[in-house]
Each structure stands twice: as C-alpha cells, then as structure tokens.
Design a protein around this motif. Structure first.
Motif, short mmCIF file in Angstrom:
data_model
loop_
_atom_site.label_atom_id
_atom_site.label_comp_id
_atom_site.label_asym_id
_atom_site.label_seq_id
_atom_site.Cartn_x
_atom_site.Cartn_y
_atom_site.Cartn_z
N PHE A 59 35.07 25.56 17.87
CA PHE A 59 35.63 24.22 17.92
C PHE A 59 34.84 23.30 17.00
O PHE A 59 33.61 23.29 17.02
CB PHE A 59 35.59 23.68 19.36
CG PHE A 59 36.26 22.35 19.52
CD1 PHE A 59 37.64 22.23 19.45
CD2 PHE A 59 35.51 21.21 19.74
CE1 PHE A 59 38.26 21.00 19.61
CE2 PHE A 59 36.12 19.97 19.90
CZ PHE A 59 37.51 19.87 19.83
N GLU A 61 34.47 19.62 16.44
CA GLU A 61 34.76 18.32 17.04
C GLU A 61 34.95 17.24 15.98
O GLU A 61 34.14 17.10 15.06
CB GLU A 61 33.62 17.91 17.98
CG GLU A 61 33.86 16.61 18.69
CD GLU A 61 32.72 16.21 19.61
OE1 GLU A 61 32.68 15.03 19.97
OE2 GLU A 61 31.88 17.06 19.95
N ALA A 105 43.56 20.17 18.00
CA ALA A 105 43.11 20.76 19.26
C ALA A 105 42.41 19.73 20.14
O ALA A 105 41.81 18.78 19.66
CB ALA A 105 42.15 21.91 18.97
N LYS A 106 42.51 19.96 21.43
CA LYS A 106 41.81 19.14 22.42
C LYS A 106 40.96 20.09 23.26
O LYS A 106 41.42 21.15 23.66
CB LYS A 106 42.79 18.40 23.32
CG LYS A 106 43.64 17.40 22.57
CD LYS A 106 44.66 16.77 23.49
CE LYS A 106 45.57 15.84 22.69
NZ LYS A 106 46.66 15.33 23.50
N MET A 107 39.72 19.68 23.51
CA MET A 107 38.83 20.54 24.29
C MET A 107 38.09 19.71 25.32
O MET A 107 37.62 18.61 25.02
CB MET A 107 37.83 21.23 23.37
CG MET A 107 36.94 22.20 24.10
SD MET A 107 35.84 23.01 22.95
CE MET A 107 34.28 22.58 23.65
N SER A 108 37.99 20.25 26.51
CA SER A 108 37.21 19.64 27.57
C SER A 108 36.35 20.73 28.18
O SER A 108 36.82 21.83 28.43
CB SER A 108 38.14 19.05 28.64
OG SER A 108 37.36 18.52 29.69
N LYS A 109 35.09 20.42 28.42
CA LYS A 109 34.16 21.42 28.92
C LYS A 109 33.37 20.84 30.08
O LYS A 109 32.88 19.72 29.99
CB LYS A 109 33.22 21.81 27.78
CG LYS A 109 32.48 23.07 27.95
CD LYS A 109 31.86 23.40 26.60
CE LYS A 109 30.76 24.38 26.70
NZ LYS A 109 30.14 24.65 25.43
N GLU A 114 37.96 14.77 27.22
CA GLU A 114 38.57 15.57 26.18
C GLU A 114 38.09 15.13 24.81
O GLU A 114 37.96 13.94 24.54
CB GLU A 114 40.10 15.37 26.24
CG GLU A 114 40.84 16.63 26.43
CD GLU A 114 42.34 16.40 26.55
OE1 GLU A 114 42.89 15.43 25.98
OE2 GLU A 114 42.95 17.22 27.23
N PHE A 119 40.24 24.02 15.81
CA PHE A 119 39.62 25.25 16.29
C PHE A 119 40.07 26.43 15.46
O PHE A 119 41.16 26.43 14.88
CB PHE A 119 39.87 25.50 17.78
CG PHE A 119 41.22 26.08 18.12
CD1 PHE A 119 41.51 27.42 17.90
CD2 PHE A 119 42.19 25.29 18.70
CE1 PHE A 119 42.74 27.95 18.22
CE2 PHE A 119 43.43 25.81 19.03
CZ PHE A 119 43.71 27.15 18.78
#
Length: 167
Positions: A59, A61, A105-109, A114, A119
């Motif tokens: 990813f 960012e 893309a959207k990413m949450s960890k 988000e 990616f």
C-alpha cells in the motif's frame, strides 16, 4: 479455520488453507523460518496441499503511482480517467502470478481511520501438491519479487530505497 496471532504475524490453518500473514515484513531471512516452522507443526493437520502461494499487498499511502508502472491501461478515449484498477496473470513454468493494481484504494488497519492511496497486490501460486514444498515456496517468493520490481519503473524502485539480498 483456526488462527493464532503472534506479534506482527497471524497463522491460520484450515482443512484447505494454511496462511502465514505478517503486518511488517521483516525480510525473507527472518520470515521464511517462521513459515518453515508453521509447515512442520501443521503437517498432520494438512491432508493434501491444493495450492501454495506467496502473496504481498503493498500500500502506497496518499500516492497515485500509476505513472510509476511499466504496464498501464491506455484506451485512447477522449475522456478524463478518474481511477485505474486492473489485474494481469503471468505464467512461469507451473506457477502463476496475479498482479493487481488500484490507484483509488482505501485501507484501514487496526480500527484506524481509512487512508487513501494505491496498492499493488502480487499473488504467486502453484496449484497442486508439489513434490518439494520448500523449493516451491522459495521459488514463489523469488517470482513475486521479480514481478513486483519488474512492473515498476526503476526511478520509483530507487525512491523506495529497497534493500536487496535475502529480503
């Protein structure tokens, strides 16, 4: 599926799946012994291997890295493109690699907010029951690295500051 979390790593075992996942990749020299240990300790739980894979999801960012790819999607339309998502599948001997890309893309960890970015998902795999599991896993790791790095322009690879060797 049964799962155990050990620090940054998650091991999941089921009748048709064995997954070793890591949040912060420590390099192949440190990660492979963990995989080997998991394989040794789950041999009696696995009857027959149907698929072996090595997958990385990278990813980036806040970045649209489409222009950093060697392979892009051009269609010649006189329209503004707002996002790019595609997958390619490569064959190498009896193995395949799926290269997937998205620049929206959207990413949450771990419950965090988000984040947006791009990616690259590289999934190298062998379908079947290999005679040499160790050799297959090492080959898939090498194949995934090859597809990842050869899909990017050298200037972008250099900007990431990669460490070569056993990673």
């Amino acid at each position: 599926i049964f799962g155990v979390k050990m620090g940054d790593m998650m091991v999941q075992v089921g009748p048709r799946v064995l997954v070793v996942n890591v949040d912060n990749y420590p390099g192949w020299a440190k990660f492979y012994p963990v995989i080997r240990n998991v394989l040794d300790n789950t041999a009696t739980l696995r009857n027959k291997t149907e698929r072996i894979g090595f997958r990385t999801i990278n990813f980036f960012e806040g970045q649209d890295i489409e222009k950093s790819l060697i392979t892009t999607v051009q269609n010649g339309l006189d329209l503004q493109k707002t996002s790019c998502n595609f997958s390619l599948v490569y064959k190498d001997n009896d193995c395949r690699t799926r290269f997937s890309f998205s620049n929206d893309a959207k990413m949450s960890k771990n419950g965090q907010a988000e984040k947006l970015g791009s990616f690259i998902d590289v999934d190298s795999f062998f379908e079947g029951n290999p005679e040499n599991v160790d050799g297959t896993i090492n080959y898939l790791h090498t194949l995934a690295k090859k597809v990842f790095f050869e899909s990017l322009k050298q200037e972008f690879v250099d900007s990431m500051g990669p460490v070569y060797g056993d990673n």
